[in-house]
Structures are given as C-alpha cells and as structure tokens.
Design a protein around this motif. Sequence first.
Motif, PDB file in Angstrom:
ATOM      1  N   SER A  14       0.843  -1.197   0.000  1.00  0.00           N
ATOM      2  CA  SER A  14       0.000   0.000   0.000  1.00  0.00           C
ATOM      3  C   SER A  14       0.879   1.247   0.000  1.00  0.00           C
ATOM      4  O   SER A  14       2.097   1.161   0.106  1.00  0.00           O
ATOM      5  N   LYS A  33      -7.806 -13.043   5.121  1.00  0.00           N
ATOM      6  CA  LYS A  33      -7.645 -12.024   4.084  1.00  0.00           C
ATOM      7  C   LYS A  33      -6.991 -12.582   2.814  1.00  0.00           C
ATOM      8  O   LYS A  33      -6.866 -11.891   1.816  1.00  0.00           O
ATOM      9  N   HIS A  98      -3.951  -8.779  -1.034  1.00  0.00           N
ATOM     10  CA  HIS A  98      -4.222  -7.381  -1.346  1.00  0.00           C
ATOM     11  C   HIS A  98      -3.241  -6.499  -0.573  1.00  0.00           C
ATOM     12  O   HIS A  98      -2.999  -6.711   0.624  1.00  0.00           O
ATOM     13  N   ALA A  99      -2.677  -5.506  -1.251  1.00  0.00           N
ATOM     14  CA  ALA A  99      -1.668  -4.632  -0.647  1.00  0.00           C
ATOM     15  C   ALA A  99      -2.156  -3.987   0.650  1.00  0.00           C
ATOM     16  O   ALA A  99      -1.388  -3.842   1.606  1.00  0.00           O
ATOM     17  N   ASP A 100      -3.412  -3.624   0.719  1.00  0.00           N
ATOM     18  CA  ASP A 100      -3.943  -2.967   1.919  1.00  0.00           C
ATOM     19  C   ASP A 100      -4.083  -3.916   3.101  1.00  0.00           C
ATOM     20  O   ASP A 100      -4.241  -3.475   4.243  1.00  0.00           O
ATOM     21  N   ASP A 101      -4.044  -5.220   2.849  1.00  0.00           N
ATOM     22  CA  ASP A 101      -4.169  -6.204   3.930  1.00  0.00           C
ATOM     23  C   ASP A 101      -2.820  -6.626   4.515  1.00  0.00           C
ATOM     24  O   ASP A 101      -2.772  -7.302   5.534  1.00  0.00           O
TER      25      ASP A 101
END
Length: 108
Positions: A14, A33, A98-101
Amino acid sequence: SGVRLSEGAELRLSAAGVPATASRVLLSIRPEKVLVSKTKPDAANVFAAVVEEEVFQGATDYLVLAGEGGMRINALLANESAINESIVRGDKVWFALHADDLVVVEAG
C-alpha cells in the motif's frame, strides 16, 4: 512501493509501504484475508501454490499453501455453500494478497 521476499517473489504494498530506514521487514497478513482460487485472479500479488494441508473446522477450512521458492502461507476459507468450488489437499491453486491487507514491520 514494493518489497522482494527472501523466496524471490515481489509484493506490491500500500501507499504506506516500507519504512524509509528499513533494510529488512517482516510481512504479516491475517489468514482470512488471503484469497484462494483454482483460477488465477486478475489482481496484483498473485502466486501459484499447492494445498499442503487442509483442516475442516466446521464453518471454515484452514489451509497451508506451499508456493514457489519455499513460500508458505496460511489461509482461512469460509465453507459458504456447495455452489462454491471445493479446495482440498493436493490441489493446485492461486492465492492473492491485497496490498492494503499486508502489515509491514521493520525487522531488527
């Protein structure tokens, strides 16, 4: 920003990314996730793996995935319906992170 894993894979992160002073980091992701599929997802941070372990836990399945280069990751999948694809030990699958996870922590 991104990071190269010791296994050789590269991950996109992220916007917060890697701390500027870090030469080594630890990455963490919650097992629920991790997206797991028999077909390759159209996403960043997608890797091929084999289901090494599968533990049925009632409403969920706990999976240990063995990826290329020695990468291992734990995933937790909901047992939602018989309509969903069944994933069992020995299956060749894809997993996406996912990058945000991803949680990035500077390693000491």
